[in-house]
Design a protein around this motif. Structure first.
Motif, mmCIF file in Angstrom:
data_model
loop_
_atom_site.group_PDB
_atom_site.id
_atom_site.type_symbol
_atom_site.label_atom_id
_atom_site.label_comp_id
_atom_site.label_asym_id
_atom_site.label_seq_id
_atom_site.Cartn_x
_atom_site.Cartn_y
_atom_site.Cartn_z
ATOM 1 N N MET A 157 0.824 -1.208 0.000
ATOM 2 C CA MET A 157 0.000 0.000 0.000
ATOM 3 C C MET A 157 0.857 1.257 0.000
ATOM 4 O O MET A 157 0.495 2.254 -0.623
ATOM 5 N N GLU A 158 1.990 1.217 0.677
ATOM 6 C CA GLU A 158 2.895 2.371 0.663
ATOM 7 C C GLU A 158 3.407 2.624 -0.754
ATOM 8 O O GLU A 158 3.525 3.776 -1.187
ATOM 9 N N GLU A 159 3.688 1.566 -1.482
ATOM 10 C CA GLU A 159 4.203 1.707 -2.842
ATOM 11 C C GLU A 159 3.146 2.221 -3.818
ATOM 12 O O GLU A 159 3.471 2.924 -4.783
ATOM 13 N N PHE A 160 1.876 1.879 -3.580
ATOM 14 C CA PHE A 160 0.825 2.192 -4.548
ATOM 15 C C PHE A 160 -0.161 3.265 -4.087
ATOM 16 O O PHE A 160 -1.079 3.596 -4.834
ATOM 17 N N LYS A 161 0.002 3.810 -2.910
ATOM 18 C CA LYS A 161 -0.990 4.770 -2.419
ATOM 19 C C LYS A 161 -0.955 6.052 -3.250
ATOM 20 O O LYS A 161 0.103 6.471 -3.731
ATOM 21 N N PRO A 162 -2.117 6.678 -3.448
ATOM 22 C CA PRO A 162 -2.171 7.933 -4.204
ATOM 23 C C PRO A 162 -1.467 9.049 -3.444
ATOM 24 O O PRO A 162 -1.759 9.283 -2.268
ATOM 25 N N ASP A 233 -9.570 3.616 -2.358
ATOM 26 C CA ASP A 233 -8.287 3.603 -3.066
ATOM 27 C C ASP A 233 -7.687 2.200 -3.088
ATOM 28 O O ASP A 233 -6.922 1.871 -3.995
ATOM 29 N N PHE A 234 -8.019 1.401 -2.084
ATOM 30 C CA PHE A 234 -7.596 0.007 -2.025
ATOM 31 C C PHE A 234 -8.782 -0.842 -1.602
ATOM 32 O O PHE A 234 -9.501 -0.494 -0.661
ATOM 33 N N VAL A 235 -8.958 -1.971 -2.291
ATOM 34 C CA VAL A 235 -9.972 -2.948 -1.895
ATOM 35 C C VAL A 235 -9.251 -4.264 -1.636
ATOM 36 O O VAL A 235 -8.725 -4.886 -2.561
ATOM 37 N N TYR A 236 -9.207 -4.656 -0.372
ATOM 38 C CA TYR A 236 -8.556 -5.904 0.026
ATOM 39 C C TYR A 236 -9.663 -6.929 0.257
ATOM 40 O O TYR A 236 -10.547 -6.723 1.096
ATOM 41 N N VAL A 237 -9.629 -8.012 -0.479
ATOM 42 C CA VAL A 237 -10.729 -8.982 -0.442
ATOM 43 C C VAL A 237 -10.247 -10.292 0.158
ATOM 44 O O VAL A 237 -9.172 -10.790 -0.173
#
Length: 317
Positions: A157-162, A233-237
């Motif tokens: 998430m740190e790498e891909f966060k807006p 921004d993130f969907v963790y399934v």
């Protein structure tokens, strides 16, 4: 130093930055583990956990021994004072002490039985090794936690966060599955997100599928999946079996499957899953194969979460 829970981390943001630094040069500390041995004990199957942890140890120059208790080891007894006149051949007391003589670090993977909630939440296997082993213990997924996965999730998430958004929105969503699955991944993800004060976190699942209240505490829960997905921004399934009707599948509603239509409700959100994943049950092919799916990057970061943990333990020896 043991690594049993994501809560063993003193500063998640610092650990994430350190892991990303390791990722840029994974062989920098190759001499750190020289003449040290990692023993990996598996009471359940594994793909990513085994290979990523083994690679992490090799990146640090460690020797690695792997044992699968499913078909190689003696059946262990974990109860103190047990009269061992039935199935178990060896007590955890001797087993843990013996393995400690062969290994400098012991990593253990042991799923929940999903029959006795109290027993699972007492972490019988991990607790037995913690009690009797004389070397550090690393949790490669236990009955109720998967802290190597949640650390990898934080790195991802740190790498891909807006970068333009002050407080990204993260959703943990339940999805249907034909089998009863443990709560470990979801539990550790929740605990990790509780350490992420700069993010907006929502859990969504059908009514009756609440996780342990001791884990979720005051987390926001939304029973309408579509509403939860809005502007995420993130969907963790992840599927998890029923906590109250413990270990049971009491809902298999296909309307909870993650589709492109649901992801369209998000803020161009990234799709996350720990893998393995059942296609077109948990998530549609279109989403899993889409450009916003980062499940492969997540899996890659499993190496660096494990390497950071092993590195920190080795430096304390």
């Amino acid at each position: 130093m043991n690594y049993i829970s994501i809560k063993d981390i003193n500063s998640l943001s610092k650990w994430v930055k350190q892991a990303i630094k390791i990722k840029k040069n994974p062989l920098k500390n190759q001499s750190l583990g020289k003449n040290k041995t990692l023993g990996m004990l598996f009471f359940n199957p594994s793909l990513r956990t085994r290979l990523s942890t083994q690679k992490a140890a090799m990146n640090l120059g460690m020797n690695v021994m792997v044992m699968n208790f499913t078909n190689e080891g003696w059946t262990l007894e974990f109860e103190d004072g047990a009269v061992m006149n039935s199935g178990a051949s060896e007590h955890i007391k001797e087993a843990a002490e013996v393995v400690s003589q062969y290994c400098d670090i012991i990593a253990i993977r042991a799923f929940a039985g999903l029959v006795d909630k109290e027993k699972d939440y007492q972490e019988t296997v991990i607790s037995g090794f913690l009690k009797y082993a004389t070397v550090p213990i690393v949790n490669m997924e236990s009955a109720i936690r998967h802290p190597l996965q949640s650390l990898a999730d934080a790195i991802t998430m740190e790498e891909f966060k807006p970068r333009h958004k002050e407080k990204p929105k993260v959703v943990l969503s339940w999805a249907p599955h034909p089998k009863a699955l443990p709560q470990a991944v979801a539990n550790s993800f929740v605990e990790m997100m509780q350490m992420q004060k700069e993010m907006d976190f929502v859990i969504t699942h059908p009514e009756g599928y609440e996780l342990s209240p001791e884990i979720t505490k005051d987390c926001k829960i939304e029973y309408d999946q579509n509403k939860a997905f809005e502007n995420a921004d993130f969907v963790y399934v992840k599927n998890w079996s029923n906590f109250n009707d413990y270990g049971k599948v009491t809902n298999s509603d296909p309307n909870w499957t993650v589709t492109a239509e649901k992801m369209a409700l998000t803020n161009n959100g990234k799709f996350m899953h720990c893998l393995p994943v059942r296609r077109n049950v948990i998530v549609s092919d279109e989403v899993l194969d889409g450009e916003n799916s980062i499940v492969i990057e997540q899996a890659n970061n499993r190496t660096y979460s494990a390497q950071l943990v092993l590195q920190k333990i080795l430096k304390k020896m």
